[in-house]
Structure formats: structure tokens, C-alpha cells
Motif scaffolding. Structure first.
Motif: not given
Length: 100
Positions: A8-10, A16-20, A63-64, A69-75
Motif C-alpha cells: 500500500x503506497x501513499x 497512522x495506525x494502518x498496520x494495527x 485504509x484507516x 492511498x495513492x496505489x495498491x500493488x497486489x500479487x
């Protein structure tokens, strides 16, 4: 069952508590994996039932509250039989690509 590696890019996805929040959402959706800071991004491994993983992927684009969020890369990755969700403290420098 599905397994994805997500980046997750931004400009403010860290501290900011994203992981939590990712951990909380994963728990509600009965998903396993991990979340960590990777350079200026958030890296998430997620695994579980396909429908629940798809809901989690949708959340990653939002996201929270207050996060841009500027971009989300998914593999998509092979299943890893992960059983819990962990938040990795600090920034993982072993995965950071060094510029030449």
C-alpha cells in the motif's frame, strides 16, 4: 483459499495506525498474515477464504480514516498455511531495494 502480497503506497500510510487497523480487519474476517512498514509503504501478507480476502483487498484501497492511498500493488502467491496475523514493529530494511 487465497494468499496475496500487498503493498500500500501513499504519503501518510505509515504512523497512522494502518498496520494495527489491518490486523483488526483481518481478525474480523478470520484472515492470517502480517503487516509491516517497508520503506515508505505498508507491506501486508494475507491469507484466508477467497471472499474474505477480497473484502480485505477492498479495505486496502480505503485504509484507516485520514489516510491517502495513492496505489495498491497486489500479487497472488502460493498458500503458506499461515495461522495468525502479526504486526511487525519498525521498518523492514532487508526488503528495501537500494538505489544505484
Amino acid at each position: 483459499m487465497k494468499h496475496y502480497q500487498i503493498t500500500v503506497k501513499g504519503p501518510n500510510v505509515q504512523r497512522c495506525g494502518f498496520r494495527k487497523e489491518a490486523s483488526r480487519i483481518a481478525g474480523e474476517l478470520q484472515l492470517a498474515g502480517m503487516a509491516e512498514y517497508l520503506n515508505k509503504d505498508v507491506y501486508i501478507d494475507i491469507e484466508g477464504k477467497a471472499d474474505n480476502v477480497n473484502l480485505f483487498l477492498q479495505w486496502c484501497h480505503i485504509g484507516p480514516d485520514g489516510v491517502m492511498i495513492e496505489g495498491v500493488e497486489i500479487i497472488e502467491s502460493p498458500l503458506a498455511c499461515i495461522t495468525d496475523f502479526k504486526v511487525v514493529p519498525g521498518v523492514n530494511i532487508t526488503k528495501i531495494k537500494k538505489s544505484a
